[in-house]
Write an enzyme that holds these catalytic residues in place. Sequence first.
Site, short mmCIF file in Angstrom:
data_model
loop_
_atom_site.label_atom_id
_atom_site.label_comp_id
_atom_site.label_asym_id
_atom_site.label_seq_id
_atom_site.Cartn_x
_atom_site.Cartn_y
_atom_site.Cartn_z
N LYS A 147 1.87 50.09 6.86
CA LYS A 147 2.05 49.01 7.61
C LYS A 147 0.99 49.09 8.72
CE LYS A 147 5.43 50.83 10.84
NZ LYS A 147 6.91 50.92 11.22
N ARG A 160 18.64 47.00 16.47
CA ARG A 160 17.42 46.19 16.39
C ARG A 160 17.68 45.41 15.30
NH1 ARG A 160 11.68 49.01 15.21
NH2 ARG A 160 12.53 49.50 13.40
N HIS A 180 18.11 53.16 10.16
CA HIS A 180 16.65 53.71 10.85
C HIS A 180 17.25 54.42 11.86
CE1 HIS A 180 12.56 53.77 11.70
NE2 HIS A 180 12.58 53.32 12.77
N ARG A 234 11.00 57.38 4.46
CA ARG A 234 9.68 56.32 4.84
C ARG A 234 8.98 57.04 5.78
NH1 ARG A 234 14.52 54.13 5.99
NH2 ARG A 234 14.40 54.08 8.00
N TYR A 280 -18.82 48.88 35.95
CA TYR A 280 -17.98 47.81 36.64
C TYR A 280 -17.08 48.29 37.75
CZ TYR A 280 -18.54 44.50 32.76
OH TYR A 280 -19.05 43.37 32.05
N CYS A 300 -15.54 49.89 29.15
CA CYS A 300 -15.96 48.28 28.96
C CYS A 300 -15.37 47.58 27.56
CB CYS A 300 -17.42 48.06 28.92
SG CYS A 300 -18.30 48.63 30.45
N ASP A 302 -17.12 46.86 25.15
CA ASP A 302 -17.99 47.33 24.03
C ASP A 302 -18.79 48.69 24.14
OD1 ASP A 302 -17.42 44.70 23.00
OD2 ASP A 302 -18.84 43.95 24.57
C1 PLP Z 1 7.48 52.01 10.79
C2 PLP Z 1 8.74 52.47 10.26
C3 PLP Z 1 8.79 53.97 9.49
C4 PLP Z 1 7.75 55.03 9.65
O1 PLP Z 1 7.87 55.60 10.71
P1 PLP Z 1 7.14 56.91 11.33
O2 PLP Z 1 7.81 57.50 12.58
O3 PLP Z 1 5.80 56.36 11.35
O4 PLP Z 1 7.27 57.78 10.16
C5 PLP Z 1 10.10 53.90 8.98
N1 PLP Z 1 11.09 52.77 8.82
C6 PLP Z 1 10.90 52.04 9.56
C7 PLP Z 1 11.86 50.84 9.60
C8 PLP Z 1 9.68 51.67 10.13
O5 PLP Z 1 9.62 50.51 10.84
#
Ligand code: PLP
Length: 718
Positions: free
Chosen positions: A382, A476, A504, A563, A609, A657, A659
């Site tokens: 992602k 969540r 999760h 994941r 700045y 800055c 850039d």
């Molecule tokens: C982003 C995400 C992950 C990956 O998490 P990491 O800590 O970067 O490995 C896994 N599961 C879900 C639901 C996520 O949103």
Amino acid sequence: MEREKGYTGIEYFRIVAALFIIAIHTSPLSSVSSTGDYILTRVAARWAVPFFFMTSGYFLISRYGRDTAKLIHFVKRTMLVYGAAIFFYLPLNLYNGYFDMENPAPQLVRDIIFDGTMYHLWYLPASAMGAAAAWYLVRRLDYRKALAAAFLLYLIGLFGDSYYGLAERIPVVSGMYRFLFHLFDHTRNGLFFAPIFFVLGGFLADRGMRGGHSRRAGRENVLWGFCVSFALMLGEALFLRLYHVQRHDSMYLFLVPCVYCLFRFILYFRGRRPRYLKPLSLLVYLIHPMMIVVLRLVAKAVRLQGLLVENRILHYLAVCLLSVGTGMAAMILWERRRPSGAERPNGRDRAYIEIDLDNLEHNARALQKAMPPQCRLMAVVKAEAYGHGAFEIAVHLDRIGVKAFAVAVIDEGIRLRKYGIRGEILILGYTEPGRAAELKKYNLTQTILDSHYAAALEGQGIDVKAHIKIDTGMHRLGIPAAECDQVKKIFAMKYIHVCGLFTHLCCADRFTPEDTAFTREQIHRFYDLLEALQAEGIRLPKIHIQSSYGLLNYPDLRCDYVRAGIALYGVLSSPRDNTLLKLDLRPVLSLKSKVVLIRSVRKGETVGYGRAFTAQRDSRIAIVPVGYADGFPRNLSCGQGCVAVGEHRVPIIGRICMDQLALDVTDAGDAAVGDIVTLIGGQGDNVIPAPAVACASGSISNELLSRLGGRMGKSVFL
Ligand SMILES: *Cc1c(COP(=O)(O)O)cnc(C)c1O
């Protein structure tokens, strides 16, 4: 420190191939021995053109080749060169009486599409057509099927070429070939001859040369393979010639393994890339027939025909010299035309991200190894693969066999499909139910956020694959783990096809007794739900729980996927994080820029700045063209962050800055304009770890990395 890993072998063989092709057109041995000449020009030199096809396939059809723009660019450029070459040979065509025939239009069309308006120019349309055909096959089918299809085409070509004597004897078949020969003169064209070599090139790039531990053995094997297949091809050719089977002599059965082995052998030679050889070989190829004519004219004028034309060997050498010399002269003139010293930007001209795909591959394998045997890596790509570039990362992972990917939003998923990613793609976040048709079209898997969401998606009346998310305590997304009935209902839905179930963990990264107890509780709730579902007679789909820290701290959970995001990119979120598993993970990304200006400021003067920096001594200040608009955090201003310049570590001074930013290089005595500045990552001793930079800016690596990249160049290492 630049790693030069160019394909030296390929570059040199381009020239060798071009010289072999000149031999085909000048028959250097014809005054010595007709069999010798046949062996040299009709057999031994036949690898040359397929070698060019395979080289194009290697760079085109491979991982970057998934980018359709690249094919279009290749075809356009080839057609442009073809157009120029047609124009270049027009005087010769006129002189030869090409346009004198009664109705030249049909012949002209055939020649332009297939045969070339000059005898050697068929290569260019064949190259464009072969590239497109191979591209289509590889994208549509997997490599095995694409190879089979391309080989079938080759066989058809073969029986119209050096096996025509056999095809001719079978009435139906000979009828078919007679029809084909109305369309073109030879079957060694873009339709039948080129595709197999393009596909093989792509195949080698995708699967070929990895895992270099047995390089030596590999090199010897392919050399043997080449010798054996060459001997077989020679036997084949002599046999066909003896029995007068050949209509033409470009295609042999054993040419395919012969070129394949040769190409693999050539691939072992890596190092510097002499860039000029590619255009030079193309020029030599294109102009050598003209040089043959020029040589004849010159020889006649100076009365040296005996030496320069009739002595075939000298004639060949003279044509080679003339072609290479003219090619080089043309290139020098061309270079002059451009303003001197103008290097074309290569993505590294200002600020850029370097991606080390070897490290990515290493991490993917390390994570996979740490999982229980049945479990597979689901690569989380992602947010542009955490700022690394979804294209580079996903395509490389696909290539090394990763079969599952996760993204946050539907458009990221669609883009992966457009890059040719074939495995499962799970969308972890919300997708507007009205986009169900796209989910189906691109074969994306949607996360079910809760039961309302499930109902809305079901209501679209479109078949959609889904993973149900279970809330075990993060609160969540997800259906509460206690609500077994709600989950059951989704399994019973008509249009939603549940193929996964996941949760999760929200504090798997920490080891306080409360956190571990909470995580254990989350895991139990999830498995309890699974048991309850099974008790209800539901067959469990794919199960997953852990993200990176979940795997590193709770490695033994029974499930089908992990994941992994941040660990895949080789870093932890924070510098002080500790994990149960200590894997050797290697950072994939570096952020670099360069010093573009060095100025002196006197003690008491200020920089930037708000005059936030005041020199405490006479100082040297370096300006670097990267800023917070590139994703480099502004709160690293005023000494909060430091970067690497050569072997020095120097502080960022004043305010960063949009850039640019300023460094105090007073203590880095030899720092100069043009020096590379490493802001994140790097190699060698002077590494700036991403977690440390993130921590100094009050955040975690995940945020730091995923914000990078907007307008930066990208440079990919293999
Ligand atoms: C982003 C995400 C992950 C990956 O998490 P990491 O800590 O970067 O490995 C896994 N599961 C879900 C639901 C996520 O949103």
